[in-house]
Design an enzyme around this catalytic site. Structure first.
Site, short mmCIF file in Angstrom:
data_model
loop_
_atom_site.label_atom_id
_atom_site.label_comp_id
_atom_site.label_asym_id
_atom_site.label_seq_id
_atom_site.Cartn_x
_atom_site.Cartn_y
_atom_site.Cartn_z
N GLU B 83 0.81 -1.23 0.00
CA GLU B 83 0.00 0.00 0.00
C GLU B 83 0.84 1.27 0.00
O GLU B 83 0.56 2.20 -0.74
CB GLU B 83 -0.95 0.01 1.20
CG GLU B 83 -2.24 -0.79 1.01
CD GLU B 83 -2.07 -2.28 1.21
OE1 GLU B 83 -0.95 -2.74 1.48
OE2 GLU B 83 -3.08 -3.01 1.09
N HIS B 152 -10.38 -4.80 10.97
CA HIS B 152 -11.06 -4.62 9.68
C HIS B 152 -12.29 -3.71 9.78
O HIS B 152 -13.12 -3.72 8.89
CB HIS B 152 -11.54 -5.97 9.14
CG HIS B 152 -10.49 -6.77 8.44
ND1 HIS B 152 -9.45 -7.37 9.09
CD2 HIS B 152 -10.32 -7.07 7.14
CE1 HIS B 152 -8.69 -8.02 8.22
NE2 HIS B 152 -9.19 -7.86 7.02
C1 LIG Z 1 -2.13 -4.35 4.33
C2 LIG Z 1 -3.18 -5.25 3.76
N1 LIG Z 1 -3.51 -5.13 2.47
C3 LIG Z 1 -4.44 -5.93 1.92
C4 LIG Z 1 -5.08 -6.87 2.68
C5 LIG Z 1 -6.15 -7.74 2.05
N2 LIG Z 1 -5.66 -9.10 1.92
C6 LIG Z 1 -5.89 -10.00 2.88
S1 LIG Z 1 -5.16 -11.43 2.58
C7 LIG Z 1 -4.53 -10.92 1.11
C8 LIG Z 1 -3.68 -11.84 0.30
C9 LIG Z 1 -2.49 -12.31 1.10
O1 LIG Z 1 -1.79 -13.28 0.43
P1 LIG Z 1 -0.55 -14.01 1.08
O2 LIG Z 1 0.26 -13.05 1.89
O3 LIG Z 1 0.15 -14.74 0.01
O4 LIG Z 1 -1.19 -15.00 2.15
P2 LIG Z 1 -2.23 -16.19 1.94
O5 LIG Z 1 -3.58 -15.59 2.15
O6 LIG Z 1 -2.01 -16.73 0.59
O7 LIG Z 1 -1.95 -17.18 3.02
C10 LIG Z 1 -4.90 -9.61 0.88
C11 LIG Z 1 -4.55 -8.84 -0.31
C12 LIG Z 1 -4.74 -6.95 4.05
N3 LIG Z 1 -5.34 -7.83 4.88
N4 LIG Z 1 -3.79 -6.14 4.56
#
Ligand SMILES: Cc1ncc(C[n+]2csc(CCOP(=O)(O)OP(=O)(O)O)c2C)c(N)n1
Lengths: 305, 349
Positions: B83, B152
């Protein structure tokens, strides 16, 4: 592994019935990592996880009852109904939380490692996160400080190929997460996470290095989640063939076969499966029957006395 | 000269909005936002849209659905979870001639980009003594969804409304969402655009013809003589329900939706209070400071002699949002609490 699997299948069912609310991120497919890691760690090591936290919490020793009751928003839940799926806490088992904001907890975990070093304790901090998290500042800054100060930290990237709907190759400028380790002055390791015993051995090596003052390690474990990112994600960004192919390497089934091969009797395994089933159904019943989260808890937990 | 031209342009926008609109169509809040962005992107190729899952995934909340097909991946840009990085890239691109729209998956995650928005986007124009403009829109869902717990569930308006150099929009209806978004994209300043996370599916009438809603001009959503209720964003719908119920008891509420929190249309609010002599402010953000408190301050200073009761506020409770649904229901402002406040200020308690 089986307990985590069955627990989450039941959680998904309860979610579909509207008994669990909010976001529910399932760990199904990644169980060998949580279980292998726990086997590699001491009871008093600190563990941090993202919002995909049920598996790790249960592997650390959280009861299925406390976990399910939390999902149901009950007073008997591990966070007394305040945290929900994304924010499990279990201080007794040194599970220091599931976190909803990607990456911020990496620096926090480094803080727990800082304390262990400061107090000269024989403890490490372990932080789990997804490959998507390695792009954000919280990760870089936490990793930089951990490397600089040689903190007893084990960073475990569960590379499940997708950050929400985006495949790894569209989020990362490098082919591996471990290639970043050099920049933080860290040791690194990278392997497929399907074999729970291998996970245990390799994390144990990193933990041993951390205990001996060798500083942090960045471990990248290749894995796959069988469900969508959360319950609301149908996962249309990946093909059915890809998913079916990955399911062939399901560590839960593979381990069952392995047990049979080394001579564990089929009915012994069946008995184990039955006891896991009973444990999960007991947890559901416990959650159903528990008192709802309490208003006092909500008011009394804003400031510590 | 340029100033005069701008002023007359602004007046045109007002006129345009005040002109009786005949042709209407029904759109969902998310479709209204999308339509605004598409129309603007078709008009001006300096507009690019960037954020997590905005392209291939068709938007986490489907606001940007179909836009990748329409504009391609040079203008609809999927970003990694970074971000602060992509907000900063947006600022730099805006300084040098593009007009980026930055989508945060929700404002809850934009705190890591707070530095870019507050320290750079908001300040560069003034630091450079007006030499550099930063025309950028930061947008995404704001406030609590259901049962997503404390990390959230932020209603973010106080954080941004506090900052001079930013404009802050918080539309409650599809028509306002569309009209304000178009204005935001054309404005030469950074705009924080707070969409209601639980409003995306809400349907409403949106003018067929192009409407740009000016910043700082409130909408009188309902006329009444007994009580002024000021609200914006998601609680607007609870307020309208409460107003219907109060009308059955003979209490006629005037509902004012400021639509933008910076600039804030104090004049319309004060004018209404002079007529009704009573005021409550309903908002989702925490009660401590923020636009709610700002409105009360202004009303008591400018309409003190007209007030027949203290100005009350109905806000979220002053605590991090709990997960359990029974507790969450207590935290968010609801119809009952609004009616209770209305009874208090009309001494019907
Ligand atoms: C700072 C932030 N940006 C966006 C999100 C929304 N978000 C939640 S999980 C996710 C994907 C995360 O992927 P990864 O780190 O690969 O973990 P996984 O869910 O695959 O275990 C996103 C974009 C968030 N929770 N926090």
């Amino acid at each position: 592994m089986l307990l985590i699997r069955r627990f989450e299948e039941e959680a998904a069912r309860a979610y579909a019935q509207g008994k669990i609310g909010g976001f529910l991120h399932l760990y199904i497919g990644q169980e060998a990592i949580a279980v292998g890691a726990d086997a590699a760690l001491h009871k008093d090591d600190y563990v941090f996880q993202t919002y995909r936290d049920h598996g790790t919490a249960i592997a650390r020793g959280m009861t299925a009852r406390a976990a399910m009751a939390e999902l149901y928003g009950k007073d008997t839940g591990c966070s007394r109904g305040l945290g929900g799926s994304m924010h499990f806490f279990d201080v007794e088992n040194n599970f220091l939380g599931g976190y909803g904001v990607v990456g911020g907890h990496v620096a926090v975990a480094a803080g727990a490692a800082f304390k262990a070093k400061y107090r000269k304790e024989d403890r490490v901090a372990v932080c789990f996160f997804g490959e998507g998290a390695t792009n954000i500042g919280g990760f870089h800054e936490g990793a930089s400080l951990a490397g600089l100060w040689k903190l007893p930290l084990v960073l475990i990237c569960e590379n499940n190929t997708y950050a929400m709907g985006t495949p790894f190759h569209r989020t990362s400028p490098s082919d591996t997460i471990t290639s970043k380790a050099a920049g933080y002055g860290m040791a690194h390791d990278r392997f497929e996470g399907g074999d729970v015993e291998e996970v245990q051995t390799r994390i144990a090596a990193a933990a041993a290095r951390a205990r001996e003052g060798g500083g942090p390690t960045l471990i990248e474990i290749m894995t796959y989640r069988f469900r969508g990112h959360s319950m609301s994600d149908p996962g249309k960004y990946r093909s059915r063939e890809e998913l079916e192919e990955r399911k062939k390497h399901d560590s839960v089934h593979l381990y069952r076969e392995r047990l049979l091969k080394v001579g564990v009797a089929e009915n012994e395994i069946k008995a184990l499966e039955k006891s896991v089933e009973d444990e999960v159904m007991d947890a559901v019943q416990f959650a159903e029957q528990s008192e709802p989260a309490k208003t006092e808890t909500m008011y009394n937990s804003i400031y510590a006395p | 000269m340029r100033r005069a031209k701008r002023a007359s342009k602004n007046r045109n926008h007002v006129q345009q909005y005040l002109r009786p609109v005949v042709a209407m169509k029904t759109l969902r809040y998310r479709e209204a936002l999308r339509e605004a962005m598409i129309e603007e992107m078709e008009r001006d190729d300096s507009i690019v849209l960037m954020g997590e899952e905005v392209g291939h995934y068709q938007g986490a909340y489907k606001v940007t659905e179909g836009m990748l097909d329409k504009f391609g991946d040079t203008r609809i840009i999927d970003t990694p979870i970074a971000e602060a990085g992509f907000a900063g890239i947006g600022v730099g691109a805006a300084m040098t001639g593009l007009r980026p729209i930055i989508e945060f998956m929700t404002w809850n995650f934009a705190f890591v980009a707070f530095d870019q928005i507050v320290q750079n986007a908001a300040k560069i124009y003034q630091m450079s003594a007006g030499a550099i403009k930063v025309p950028i829109v930061f947008r995404g869902p704001n406030g609590a969804a259901r049962q997503v717990s404390s990390q959230h569930s932020h209603a973010c308006e106080p954080f941004y409304a506090n900052v001079p150099g930013l404009w802050v929009c918080a539309p409650s209806t599809p028509a306002d969402a569309k009209g304000l978004m178009k204005t935001a994209i054309r404005d030469n300043n950074p705009v924080v655009f707070l969409e209601g996370e639980t409003l995306y599916g809400v349907k409403g009438e949106v003018p067929e013809e192009e409407v740009l809603i000016p910043f700082g001009k409130a909408r009188i959503a309902r006329e009444g003589s007994d009580l002024t209720i000021v609200t914006w964003g998601r609680p607007y719908y609870e307020v309208m329900q409460a107003a219907d119920k109060l009308a059955e008891e003979g209490i006629e509420c005037e509902v004012i939706d400021p639509r933008t929190l910076r600039p804030l249309d104090h004049e319309s609010i004060v004018e209404s209070v002079r007529k009704t002599n009573r005021c409550i402010v309903v908002h989702e953000h925490w009660p401590y400071a923020g636009p709610g408190a700002e409105i009360v301050d202004r009303v008591q200073r400018e309409a003190f002699d007209d007030l027949d009761a203290p100005v009350l506020r109905v806000a979220s409770l002053d605590l991090p949002m709990p997960y359990a649904t029974n507790l969450e229901n207590l935290v968010l402002p609801d119809v009952d609490r609004i009616i209770e406040a209305a009874h208090k200020v009309t001494y019907k308690a």
